[in-house]
Write an enzyme that holds these catalytic residues in place. Structure first.
Site, PDB file in Angstrom:
ATOM      1  N   CYS A  50       0.817  -1.214   0.000  1.00  0.00           N
ATOM      2  CA  CYS A  50       0.000   0.000   0.000  1.00  0.00           C
ATOM      3  C   CYS A  50       0.850   1.263   0.000  1.00  0.00           C
ATOM      4  CB  CYS A  50      -0.944   0.009   1.202  1.00  0.00           C
ATOM      5  SG  CYS A  50      -0.101  -0.068   2.800  1.00  0.00           S
ATOM      6  N   HIS A  99      18.926  -2.300   1.117  1.00  0.00           N
ATOM      7  CA  HIS A  99      17.583  -1.717   1.090  1.00  0.00           C
ATOM      8  C   HIS A  99      16.522  -2.770   1.387  1.00  0.00           C
ATOM      9  CE1 HIS A  99      14.165   0.731  -0.099  1.00  0.00           C
ATOM     10  NE2 HIS A  99      13.786  -0.250  -0.897  1.00  0.00           N
TER      11      HIS A  99
END
Length: 454
Positions: A50, A99
């Site tokens: 989301c 990351h």
């Protein structure tokens, strides 16, 4: 390792851009298929949640890879490349690994430390495996990311640094009310949960534990809503009364609900401003709305309707910007750094393994050829003598190769060690096709093994 990630998240882009760039499930599949069809990419997978969209790929050219992946994201998201580019970030090789590991630990989440991202990473890997777009590198990377995330949650107090997006959203709804504690605020309320996916299920479970008296689950597929309601009603649970309805009944249920949580995969609004305004006419109690969908399920106009409080992804992003960071975050960062180094070493060592295997295969062929030649020159050897000579020659070759192959694996695992495989191939004049065939066999074995893990 030529790992490249191109993406955007709540940290790099406004919610309005994230909302427009959201990818439906079928669009994600088409994006991955087109990624592999692109010349620079050998494998790929997409992590779409989301509040982030990230495309991971193993590429043979950095600049061409960045250009191609950026273009593909723009094409499939429907946001023009010129408009999308300022919000994109790029990570390459070890920085890309760092990351993803940080994301898996919840360090890059809107609510630091939330664990929902681990399920989403698992789904991203499963999609890549299902479509055969995730090869050995991405299988290894995402499997390791899951392990790193679990390690962070088990070895540190990162869970104390933040909560799930659901809990954080409910805290925002409860903040400033008569009972700012979520359990006090939720006690006895009637809840409507729209959607029956993983986030909606988490929301329903969280509401049940918080003490709501009733939960209505609405979903486009009634069977899924019924399954979630059944789980909530299981003996030994929270004691909440739960039942399922079809989406057409949402309007009626909205008039009865005190709190609504919506998280669907719909591309348009599930609740319009008119729907909400109609539902609150004549009611004396406020209506609390939590929209966890991207793109949004609930009309932003609800902010302006009296008696309605709306918390959505955008307001959550603003609230989380000032959320305190626990001291455990530093410990998790240390874990991430260690795991990135270990993953890089393992990948570099694995890169030279096919060359070492090819070298040992060549040595075995030489031994076999020399033993056969010896048998032709000394036909009177009996089986025991022949076996002893063969074993002696093999031992000599093994001892000669042992120290160099062990040492070259150690050297190859260090930064800058990629050239040792080339040196080994040159020194021993190894057939490139033999090395390639070993690599293909290893890739197939790894693919089968990794499919059994997810």
């Amino acid at each position: 390792m030529s790992l490249l990630v191109v993406g955007l998240s709540h940290r790099s882009a406004p919610v309005s851009i994230l909302e427009r760039a959201a990818l439906a499930a079928d669009t994600q599949a088409k994006l991955l298929q087109d990624t592999l069809a692109a010349e620079p990419a050998a494998e790929g997978t997409v992590l779409a949640t989301c509040n982030r969209i990230e495309l991971y790929a193993d590429v043979d050219k950095f600049h061409a890879g960045v250009a191609e992946l950026s273009t593909l994201l723009a094409q499939h998201s429907g946001v023009g490349l010129d408009e999308l580019t300022p919000y994109l970030y790029v990570h390459y090789e070890d920085r890309a690994v760092h990351h993803l590991f940080s994301v898996a630990c919840g360090l890059d989440s809107m609510v630091v430390g939330e664990g929902q991202i681990l399920g989403q990473i698992k789904d991203a890997l499963a999609l890549g495996q299902e479509l055969h777009t995730a090869g050995r590198l991405l299988n290894d990377l995402f499997q390791q990311a899951l392990r790193v995330g679990k390690r962070a949650h088990s070895e540190t107090g990162i869970d104390r640094a933040g909560q799930s997006l659901v809990t954080f959203g409910l805290e925002q709804l409860a903040d400033g009310t008569d009972g700012s504690d979520v359990d006090t605020w939720a006690k006895g309320k009637k809840a409507l949960v729209i959607g029956a996916g993983s986030m909606s299920s988490l929301a329903a479970a969280t509401l049940a534990r918080s003490g709501v008296s009733e939960i209505v689950v609405a979903n486009r597929t009634l069977a899924r809503a019924e399954r979630l309601a059944q789980i909530l009603n299981e003996p030994g649970g929270t004691g909440v009364a739960a039942h399922a309805v079809e989406m057409v009944a949402v309007g009626d249920e909205l008039t009865r609900a005190d709190v609504v949580v919506s998280c669907t995969g719909a591309t348009g609004l599930v609740l319009t401003g008119d729907d909400i305004e109609t539902a609150v006419q004549g009611r004396r109690t406020p209506l609390a709305l939590l929209d966890l969908a991207m793109p949004r399920d609930i009309d932003a106009a609800a902010h302006r309707i009296p008696g309605v409080r709306l918390v959505d992804i955008e307001s959550l992003a603003e609230a989380s910007a000032d959320a305190p960071m626990a001291a455990d975050v530093d410990q998790v960062r240390g874990i991430v750094s260690d795991e990135v180094a270990a993953f890089g070493a393992a990948q570099r060592a694995a890169h030279i393994t096919p060359t070492v295997v090819a070298l040992r295969t060549m040595a075995a062929d030489v031994v076999a050829g020399e033993v056969a030649r010896l048998e032709g020159r000394l036909p009177g050897l009996d089986d025991k003598q022949r076996a002893e000579i063969t074993q002696t020659v093999r031992r000599v070759v093994d001892k000669l190769l042992h120290a160099p192959t062990v040492r070259v694996k150690q050297l190859a695992s260090e930064p800058g060690g990629a050239g040792y495989a080339d040196a080994l191939r040159t020194l021993f004049d190894l057939d490139p096709e033999t090395v390639a065939s070993v690599s293909r066999a290893d890739l197939n074995d790894a693919d089968v093994k990794n499919r059994g893990r997810v």
